[in-house]
Design a protein around this motif. Structure first.
Motif, PDB file in Angstrom:
ATOM      1  N   GLU A  71       0.836  -1.204   0.000  1.00  0.00           N
ATOM      2  CA  GLU A  71       0.000   0.000   0.000  1.00  0.00           C
ATOM      3  C   GLU A  71       0.869   1.252   0.000  1.00  0.00           C
ATOM      4  OE1 GLU A  71      -3.577   2.370   0.230  1.00  0.00           O
ATOM      5  OE2 GLU A  71      -3.114   0.331  -0.466  1.00  0.00           O
ATOM      6  N   MET A 131      -8.235 -14.182  -3.681  1.00  0.00           N
ATOM      7  CA  MET A 131      -9.371 -13.251  -3.641  1.00  0.00           C
ATOM      8  C   MET A 131     -10.699 -13.981  -3.554  1.00  0.00           C
ATOM      9  SD  MET A 131      -8.039 -10.308  -3.435  1.00  0.00           S
ATOM     10  CE  MET A 131      -9.461  -9.243  -3.722  1.00  0.00           C
ATOM     11  N   ALA A 146      -9.730 -11.961   1.389  1.00  0.00           N
ATOM     12  CA  ALA A 146      -9.679 -10.914   0.371  1.00  0.00           C
ATOM     13  C   ALA A 146     -10.010  -9.552   0.968  1.00  0.00           C
ATOM     14  CB  ALA A 146     -10.645 -11.248  -0.760  1.00  0.00           C
ATOM     15  N   VAL A 192      -7.245  -7.009   1.098  1.00  0.00           N
ATOM     16  CA  VAL A 192      -6.997  -6.229  -0.117  1.00  0.00           C
ATOM     17  C   VAL A 192      -8.032  -5.120  -0.250  1.00  0.00           C
ATOM     18  CG1 VAL A 192      -6.956  -6.339  -2.644  1.00  0.00           C
ATOM     19  CG2 VAL A 192      -5.858  -8.131  -1.288  1.00  0.00           C
ATOM     20  N   GLU A 193      -9.291  -5.446   0.010  1.00  0.00           N
ATOM     21  CA  GLU A 193     -10.359  -4.458  -0.131  1.00  0.00           C
ATOM     22  C   GLU A 193     -10.170  -3.277   0.816  1.00  0.00           C
ATOM     23  OE1 GLU A 193     -12.455  -4.652  -2.471  1.00  0.00           O
ATOM     24  OE2 GLU A 193     -12.143  -6.721  -3.125  1.00  0.00           O
ATOM     25  N   PRO A 247      -6.873   0.888  -0.336  1.00  0.00           N
ATOM     26  CA  PRO A 247      -7.331   1.417  -1.632  1.00  0.00           C
ATOM     27  C   PRO A 247      -6.326   1.280  -2.774  1.00  0.00           C
ATOM     28  CG  PRO A 247      -6.909   3.192  -0.055  1.00  0.00           C
ATOM     29  CD  PRO A 247      -6.881   1.908   0.710  1.00  0.00           C
ATOM     30  N   HIS A 248      -5.066   1.494  -2.513  1.00  0.00           N
ATOM     31  CA  HIS A 248      -4.085   1.396  -3.591  1.00  0.00           C
ATOM     32  C   HIS A 248      -3.830  -0.057  -3.996  1.00  0.00           C
ATOM     33  CE1 HIS A 248      -3.204   5.459  -1.961  1.00  0.00           C
ATOM     34  NE2 HIS A 248      -3.065   5.738  -3.238  1.00  0.00           N
ATOM     35  N   ARG A 288      -6.056  -2.417  -3.670  1.00  0.00           N
ATOM     36  CA  ARG A 288      -7.283  -2.841  -4.360  1.00  0.00           C
ATOM     37  C   ARG A 288      -7.267  -2.378  -5.814  1.00  0.00           C
ATOM     38  NH1 ARG A 288     -10.717  -0.244  -1.549  1.00  0.00           N
ATOM     39  NH2 ARG A 288     -11.118   1.454  -3.026  1.00  0.00           N
ATOM     40  N   ALA A 289      -6.895  -1.116  -6.059  1.00  0.00           N
ATOM     41  CA  ALA A 289      -6.850  -0.588  -7.426  1.00  0.00           C
ATOM     42  C   ALA A 289      -5.811  -1.327  -8.263  1.00  0.00           C
ATOM     43  CB  ALA A 289      -6.540   0.905  -7.399  1.00  0.00           C
ATOM     44  N   TRP A 325      -4.805  -4.461  -7.816  1.00  0.00           N
ATOM     45  CA  TRP A 325      -5.307  -5.784  -8.124  1.00  0.00           C
ATOM     46  C   TRP A 325      -6.375  -5.730  -9.217  1.00  0.00           C
ATOM     47  CZ3 TRP A 325      -5.058 -10.565  -8.895  1.00  0.00           C
ATOM     48  CH2 TRP A 325      -6.205 -11.339  -9.047  1.00  0.00           C
ATOM     49  N   GLU A 326      -7.277  -4.780  -9.129  1.00  0.00           N
ATOM     50  CA  GLU A 326      -8.336  -4.666 -10.136  1.00  0.00           C
ATOM     51  C   GLU A 326      -7.748  -4.377 -11.515  1.00  0.00           C
ATOM     52  OE1 GLU A 326     -10.855  -1.679  -8.506  1.00  0.00           O
ATOM     53  OE2 GLU A 326     -11.913  -3.075  -7.156  1.00  0.00           O
TER      54      GLU A 326
END
Length: 325
Positions: free
Chosen positions: A250, A279, A284, A287-288, A291-292, A294-295, A297-298
């Motif tokens: 992060e 995930m 998971a 990760v959620e 924020p960084h 999560r972004a 991973w997405e």
């Protein structure tokens, strides 16, 4: 005008030099609109023929003696000793076809795509746009162990990659080879600094992220699927380790879009196969909550190559289908 000889190039600007090389046995080759002078290599029949010369000399294998326009016996024997004019396409078609065949030889990957190790190799191939053949193994032969019909490796595990005459094992080594050969920008390109950062975060993935995330996936997904019972103590221990890793991620990702910098790299992609399964667990949420991370991973999961490989990675590892059979 460029002159090439045995893999080297020289720039000849002088017409006299050019004519001298033509007289010495070079010939023209045009590739993609550029003209080259390359050494002419006569066939076996052309260099072995001997012709009596009226002047009293007998011609040897040296091609230069056959280039003299003043030698009448050379003219008379032109069909044997002096090559007829042919287009570059005709002259080099065989060599070009052989080179293209070698370049286009299908890459083979042995293993099951559900394995995050095999998926790591497949993801590198997909990212690089390399055509490959996935050769699945028989589970009856022993899970990750390779049967005798597969190229031998030191440890007998998958994945194994065949790339022409080269056989490789170890998923990260395979991924590096594929990207180094076909898409080096994912390894940092020509920048020493970027390449060093890719190496650093690949090491972090291998030694910090993978062991902890792998233990959680094993206990939360695989063990129940094979009729075992989760060891919560193992899960808790590794969840603590992984949470600390994600906190470092992060901080890093708050300063750059990806781990090695503002460019996606093998360091990011190497996380995808195991994260695909992680995930799907209740952990998971780690990760959620960041924020960084999560972004990041997405972003990884949305890549076309990752989406294609994910289609080969059912969350039940294909075990439910086998049980139904």
């Amino acid at each position: 005008m460029w002159v090439g000889q045995l893999g080297t190039q020289r720039n000849y600007a002088s017409n006299d030099d050019t004519q001298a090389m033509v007289n010495a046995g070079f010939t023209w080759l045009r590739l993609e609109g550029i003209q080259f002078l390359v050494p002419f290599l006569p066939s076996h029949g052309q260099i072995s023929s001997l012709v009596d010369c009226p002047a009293g000399a007998q011609h040897s294998e040296q091609r230069s003696t056959h280039r003299s326009k003043n030698c009448h016996c050379c003219r008379a024997a032109s069909t044997d000793l002096i090559p007829q004019k042919r287009s570059p396409d005709q002259r080099f078609r065989g060599a070009a076809a052989a080179a293209m065949a070698a370049a286009n030889k299908a890459v083979k990957v042995y293993g099951w795509a559900v394995s995050p190790y095999v998926a790591r190799a497949l993801l590198a191939l997909e990212e690089a746009g390399v055509e490959y053949e996935l050769v699945p193994m028989s589970r009856d032969a022993g899970d990750q162990k390779i049967g005798g019909h597969v190229p031998e490796t030191r440890f007998g595990q998958v994945p194994v990659l065949e790339d022409g005459d080269l056989t490789l094992f170890e998923s990260r080594a395979i991924a590096r080879h594929v990207l180094r050969k076909h898409k080096p920008e994912l390894l940092g390109g020509g920048s020493l600094e970027q390449s060093a950062m890719v190496d650093v975060w690949l090491e972090v993935e291998a030694h910090q992220h993978h062991p902890a995330a792998g233990a959680i996936v094993m206990q939360c997904l695989i063990t129940p699927l094979i009729g075992g019972e989760r060891d919560q103590a193992v899960v808790d221990e590794n969840a603590g380790k992984l949470r600390a890793v994600f906190e470092i991620y992060e901080a890093r990702l708050s300063r750059s879009r990806y781990l090695a910098g503002d460019f996606v790299s093998a360091a990011d992609l190497s996380h995808f196969p195991l994260m695909r399964y992680f995930m799907a667990t209740e952990y998971a949420a780690m990760v959620e909550a960041l924020p960084h991370v999560r972004a990041w991973w997405e972003d990884l999961a949305a890549r076309p190559a990752a989406r294609k490989v994910a289609e080969l990675m059912p969350l039940d590892f294909g075990l439910s289908k086998k049980d139904e059979q």
